[in-house]
Motif scaffolding. Structure first.
Motif, PDB file in Angstrom:
ATOM      1  N   SER A 157     -32.173  43.697  35.155  1.00 15.18           N
ATOM      2  CA  SER A 157     -31.890  43.476  33.732  1.00 15.18           C
ATOM      3  C   SER A 157     -30.463  42.976  33.554  1.00 15.18           C
ATOM      4  O   SER A 157     -29.568  43.341  34.314  1.00 15.18           O
ATOM      5  N   ASN A 179     -32.589  41.738  21.169  1.00 14.23           N
ATOM      6  CA  ASN A 179     -31.799  41.547  22.377  1.00 14.23           C
ATOM      7  C   ASN A 179     -31.800  40.082  22.813  1.00 14.23           C
ATOM      8  O   ASN A 179     -30.781  39.546  23.261  1.00 14.23           O
ATOM      9  N   HIS A 211     -29.490  38.184  20.608  1.00 14.81           N
ATOM     10  CA  HIS A 211     -28.125  38.543  20.996  1.00 14.81           C
ATOM     11  C   HIS A 211     -27.718  37.789  22.258  1.00 14.81           C
ATOM     12  O   HIS A 211     -26.591  37.280  22.359  1.00 14.81           O
ATOM     13  N   LEU A 232     -27.516  47.794  19.978  1.00 17.47           N
ATOM     14  CA  LEU A 232     -27.912  46.712  19.083  1.00 17.47           C
ATOM     15  C   LEU A 232     -28.961  47.121  18.046  1.00 17.47           C
ATOM     16  O   LEU A 232     -29.384  46.309  17.233  1.00 17.47           O
ATOM     17  N   ASN A 233     -29.345  48.399  18.051  1.00 17.78           N
ATOM     18  CA  ASN A 233     -30.290  48.892  17.053  1.00 17.78           C
ATOM     19  C   ASN A 233     -29.506  49.337  15.810  1.00 17.78           C
ATOM     20  O   ASN A 233     -29.409  50.517  15.483  1.00 17.78           O
ATOM     21  N   THR A 278     -26.748  43.458  28.550  1.00 16.91           N
ATOM     22  CA  THR A 278     -26.492  42.875  27.233  1.00 16.91           C
ATOM     23  C   THR A 278     -26.243  43.922  26.151  1.00 16.91           C
ATOM     24  O   THR A 278     -25.837  43.563  25.050  1.00 16.91           O
ATOM     25  N   PHE A 279     -26.499  45.191  26.429  1.00 13.61           N
ATOM     26  CA  PHE A 279     -26.253  46.219  25.437  1.00 13.61           C
ATOM     27  C   PHE A 279     -25.969  47.543  26.134  1.00 13.61           C
ATOM     28  O   PHE A 279     -26.103  47.665  27.352  1.00 13.61           O
ATOM     29  N   ALA A 290     -30.127  52.287  21.326  1.00 14.93           N
ATOM     30  CA  ALA A 290     -29.487  51.073  21.832  1.00 14.93           C
ATOM     31  C   ALA A 290     -28.368  50.642  20.888  1.00 14.93           C
ATOM     32  O   ALA A 290     -28.488  50.767  19.664  1.00 14.93           O
ATOM     33  N   ALA A 298     -34.463  39.590  28.616  1.00 12.19           N
ATOM     34  CA  ALA A 298     -34.168  40.376  27.417  1.00 12.19           C
ATOM     35  C   ALA A 298     -35.241  41.424  27.157  1.00 12.19           C
ATOM     36  O   ALA A 298     -34.965  42.513  26.648  1.00 12.19           O
TER      37      ALA A 298
END
Length: 223
Positions: free
Chosen positions: A206, A32, A35, A180-181, A209-210, A178, A78
């Motif tokens: 937070s 993250n 990213h 991004l996983n 971002t995802f 997630a 992140a």
């Protein structure tokens, strides 16, 4: 490739599975962070903030400290959603694994063992509030030690959950991961899971971002 076996959780596995789970999740914070650094707004912030400070102060040291400070703040931002998730899990279902997964016939917890040590884990329980019908199992906490990845352990653990769901008469299996996983998403899709929902993940304090990807695997009913 080292041989491994899948077995059910035992009480002596408690500290090991918690550590594997936490380490696996915090590695996503690194993903993250990378990213986040690639985002145009982040680049402008890291370039413009210290640059403007240098123009006004003429101090390269002050600019460097500002850059390092911004990077530290971005790392914490992140990391926060994953540390929040880990902390919640370790103080709820992963605190009393036996009560959460072992004592209920509709739930189970498995570990992967290689060379006499636990190297992976996964668990399942009845899904609740997951946008599907009431008779679905939820796959949770899939984690494998980094040095044992690429050996088919995560795939076998996932297939173990699918087989369990068949034996218990569930209509299917769902899970959340997630966006991004990417390795996990490729694994689930290769096994026949399909994406049926996506939602932003944004706990307090937070950066968005995802998102969370909801996957589903429907089991055919025998005639």
């Amino acid at each position: 490739m080292a041989p491994f076996q899948i077995r059910r959780y035992q009480d002596q596995d408690w500290s090991t599975v918690r550590a594997i789970f936490a380490k696996g999740m915090i590695q996503l914070a690194v993903v993250n962070f990378r990213h986040l650094l690639k985002q145009p707004g982040t680049f402008l912030l890291l370039l413009g903030g210290p640059g403007a400070l240098y123009l006004f102060s003429g101090s390269s040291l002050l600019s460097l400290l500002a850059l390092l400070g911004l990077l530290a703040i971005l790392w914490l931002a992140a990391r926060h959603p994953f540390s929040h998730y880990i902390n919640h899990a370790l103080h709820t279902d992963m605190w009393d694994i036996r009560a959460s997964y072992v004592n209920d016939r509709g739930s189970c917890f498995w570990v992967a063992e290689s060379g006499g040590q636990v190297v992976g884990l996964v668990c399942a329980r009845p899904a609740q509030g997951m946008l599907v019908g009431p008779n679905y199992a939820e796959l949770l906490r899939l984690s494998v030690r980094p040095e044992h990845r690429g050996q088919g352990i995560a795939k076998t653990l996932t297939q173990t959950v699918l087989q369990f769901a068949r034996e218990k008469g569930y209509d299917g299996v769902i899970l959340v991961t997630a966006s991004l996983n990417y390795p996990a998403r490729r694994l689930y899709e290769s096994l026949g899971f399909w994406k049926f929902h996506e939602a932003p993940y944004s706990p307090k304090w937070s950066l968005k971002t995802f998102s969370l990807i909801y996957y589903r695997y429907d089991l055919p009913h025998s005639s």
